[in-house]
Design a protein around this motif. Structure first.
Motif, mmCIF file in Angstrom:
data_model
loop_
_atom_site.group_PDB
_atom_site.id
_atom_site.type_symbol
_atom_site.label_atom_id
_atom_site.label_comp_id
_atom_site.label_asym_id
_atom_site.label_seq_id
_atom_site.Cartn_x
_atom_site.Cartn_y
_atom_site.Cartn_z
ATOM 1 N N ASP A 17 8.120 -3.429 -2.217
ATOM 2 C CA ASP A 17 9.094 -2.527 -2.834
ATOM 3 C C ASP A 17 10.150 -3.233 -3.678
ATOM 4 O O ASP A 17 10.840 -2.581 -4.470
ATOM 5 C CB ASP A 17 9.807 -1.691 -1.759
ATOM 6 C CG ASP A 17 8.907 -0.634 -1.146
ATOM 7 O OD1 ASP A 17 7.874 -0.320 -1.765
ATOM 8 O OD2 ASP A 17 9.213 -0.145 -0.046
ATOM 9 N N PHE A 307 -5.530 -1.516 -10.809
ATOM 10 C CA PHE A 307 -4.335 -0.679 -10.815
ATOM 11 C C PHE A 307 -3.744 -0.637 -12.217
ATOM 12 O O PHE A 307 -4.095 -1.437 -13.083
ATOM 13 C CB PHE A 307 -3.286 -1.235 -9.842
ATOM 14 C CG PHE A 307 -3.638 -1.095 -8.396
ATOM 15 C CD1 PHE A 307 -3.164 -0.029 -7.654
ATOM 16 C CD2 PHE A 307 -4.447 -2.031 -7.770
ATOM 17 C CE1 PHE A 307 -3.480 0.105 -6.307
ATOM 18 C CE2 PHE A 307 -4.771 -1.908 -6.423
ATOM 19 C CZ PHE A 307 -4.292 -0.834 -5.688
ATOM 20 N N GLU A 311 1.848 0.840 -11.190
ATOM 21 C CA GLU A 311 1.418 0.886 -9.790
ATOM 22 C C GLU A 311 1.512 -0.493 -9.129
ATOM 23 O O GLU A 311 0.841 -0.755 -8.132
ATOM 24 C CB GLU A 311 -0.019 1.400 -9.698
ATOM 25 C CG GLU A 311 -0.214 2.815 -10.207
ATOM 26 C CD GLU A 311 -1.674 3.244 -10.273
ATOM 27 O OE1 GLU A 311 -1.954 4.442 -10.048
ATOM 28 O OE2 GLU A 311 -2.536 2.384 -10.571
ATOM 29 N N GLU A 314 2.095 -0.534 -5.380
ATOM 30 C CA GLU A 314 0.890 -0.137 -4.652
ATOM 31 C C GLU A 314 -0.147 -1.255 -4.660
ATOM 32 O O GLU A 314 -0.861 -1.466 -3.669
ATOM 33 C CB GLU A 314 0.292 1.138 -5.252
ATOM 34 C CG GLU A 314 1.095 2.400 -4.996
ATOM 35 C CD GLU A 314 2.334 2.525 -5.892
ATOM 36 O OE1 GLU A 314 2.495 1.713 -6.833
ATOM 37 O OE2 GLU A 314 3.149 3.423 -5.633
ATOM 38 N N ARG A 317 0.893 -3.727 -2.090
ATOM 39 C CA ARG A 317 0.647 -3.172 -0.753
ATOM 40 C C ARG A 317 -0.836 -3.266 -0.399
ATOM 41 O O ARG A 317 -1.195 -3.584 0.744
ATOM 42 C CB ARG A 317 1.099 -1.707 -0.709
ATOM 43 C CG ARG A 317 2.594 -1.521 -0.592
ATOM 44 C CD ARG A 317 2.937 -0.047 -0.548
ATOM 45 N NE ARG A 317 4.376 0.177 -0.502
ATOM 46 C CZ ARG A 317 4.981 1.234 -1.012
ATOM 47 N NH1 ARG A 317 4.263 2.184 -1.632
ATOM 48 N NH2 ARG A 317 6.287 1.360 -0.934
ATOM 49 N N TYR A 318 -1.666 -2.995 -1.372
ATOM 50 C CA TYR A 318 -3.108 -3.079 -1.137
ATOM 51 C C TYR A 318 -3.505 -4.513 -0.810
ATOM 52 O O TYR A 318 -4.316 -4.757 0.089
ATOM 53 C CB TYR A 318 -3.863 -2.565 -2.365
ATOM 54 C CG TYR A 318 -5.365 -2.550 -2.217
ATOM 55 C CD1 TYR A 318 -5.989 -1.799 -1.227
ATOM 56 C CD2 TYR A 318 -6.169 -3.297 -3.076
ATOM 57 C CE1 TYR A 318 -7.363 -1.779 -1.098
ATOM 58 C CE2 TYR A 318 -7.549 -3.277 -2.962
ATOM 59 C CZ TYR A 318 -8.142 -2.519 -1.971
ATOM 60 O OH TYR A 318 -9.513 -2.521 -1.846
#
Length: 333
Positions: A17, A307, A311, A314, A317-318
């Protein structure tokens, strides 16, 4: 032509984040630098460690991020050949990505980071070459001299570097043994070319390697994890085998496996890609070896998921979910 571009930066340490897509003035390249219009960039574990403050260099805020990209040169700085403008390149991971990071629509990098890539590759594949294949080359070919009949143990088998190492093992006629924690990736890893896959949560790794190798053990172990797992992996080694430690996915203390190391006359050696990047002669051999095999299809980077730039959180995070097999890529534009 616009005078701003989207660039990913972060202003404090932390999880995914902290990454922000910011609209910034387009930078001019300095001496011996070029500016790329980025087509795609790839994610690496090193960048997640850097974002959290666990990498070999520390960020200076606000910090950029990213080693690997493909794109077109759109501007050059003083001392750089202007004929490079308009040509496509990928980037070698030979710079400080805190200041020259490639996450974004544009990136300023040293001209020494530019290298051509085979035309058969897509921009996404071209952004996914050098970190994985140069790291694998250093251990498998340059230092390990993997040869026909050797057994090679590859922990974190779904990682891009382990997949690159597997391709080299196969190309040289050796036998690859991939390790993965859970069974959900086993079939896919076998279909990608591993000769054997051991599910470490369900199987006794030492016994399985002993059976696969007919009691000979693995001549090469290529480990990015470390931690307490080193003790079992050291027991899988062949006599006078070599254990390459090239990562630190497990941040807990790593014990030295005294008894298996002594019993097998095992060499335990730290290895990093900088060892290849700093040796011009080895780099030439490595890039030629990799380029040739990418061009004829013997090697092909495996893309796990693509992505969009917006993104990026994300995507990180992946990466931290450990669900991917291969490289995570961000397509720009």
């Amino acid at each position: 032509m616009p005078n701003t571009a989207k660039v990913v930066r972060f202003h404090r340490l932390g999880g995914p984040d902290v990454l922000k897509v910011e609209e910034l003035p387009i930078p001019e390249p300095g001496k011996d630098e070029v500016r790329l219009r980025v087509g795609a960039f790839a994610l690496n574990r090193a960048e997640a460690l850097f974002r959290k403050g666990y990498y070999i260099i520390q960020p200076q805020f606000p910090s950029k991020l990213g080693y690997e990209a493909s794109g077109v040169v759109e501007a050059v700085g003083p001392g750089v050949d202007t004929s490079l403008i308009g040509k496509s390149f990928s980037t070698l991971p030979n710079f400080n990505f805190g200041s020259h990071g490639v996450y974004g629509e544009v990136a300023v990098v040293p001209v020494t980071a530019l290298t051509p890539y085979p035309e058969i590759l897509s921009p996404e594949e071209a952004a996914s070459i050098w970190m994985q294949y140069l790291t694998a080359y250093g251990a498998m070919i340059h230092l390990g001299a993997v040869a026909r009949g050797d057994f090679v143990v590859l922990p974190a088998a779904s990682s891009s570097i382990a997949l690159a190492a597997m391709e080299m093992v196969k190309a040289e006629g050796a036998i690859s043994i991939g390790l993965t924690r859970t069974a959900k990736k086993k079939a896919d890893l076998l279909s990608l070319g591993f000769d054997h896959v051991i599910v470490s949560n369900d199987e006794d790794v030492v016994k399985r390697v002993d059976k696969i190798t007919g009691g000979k053990g693995a001549r090469i172990i290529f480990d990015p994890v470390l931690g307490k797992g080193i003790e079992a992996l050291a027991q899988t080694a062949a006599y006078k085998g070599i254990y390459f430690a090239y990562g630190l996915l497990d941040l807990s203390p790593t014990p030295y496996p005294v008894w298996p190391a002594m019993m097998n006359a095992l060499s335990i050696r730290a290895f990093g890609i900088s060892e290849i990047l700093k040796d011009a002669e080895v780099m030439t051999k490595a890039t030629n070896y990799i380029f040739e095999r990418l061009s004829d299809g013997r090697f092909r980077p495996k893309i796990a998921k693509i992505f969009k730039l917006d993104e990026i959180v994300e995507a990180h995070r992946y990466m931290e979910s450990n669900n991917q097999i291969g490289k995570i890529v961000v397509k720009v534009g």
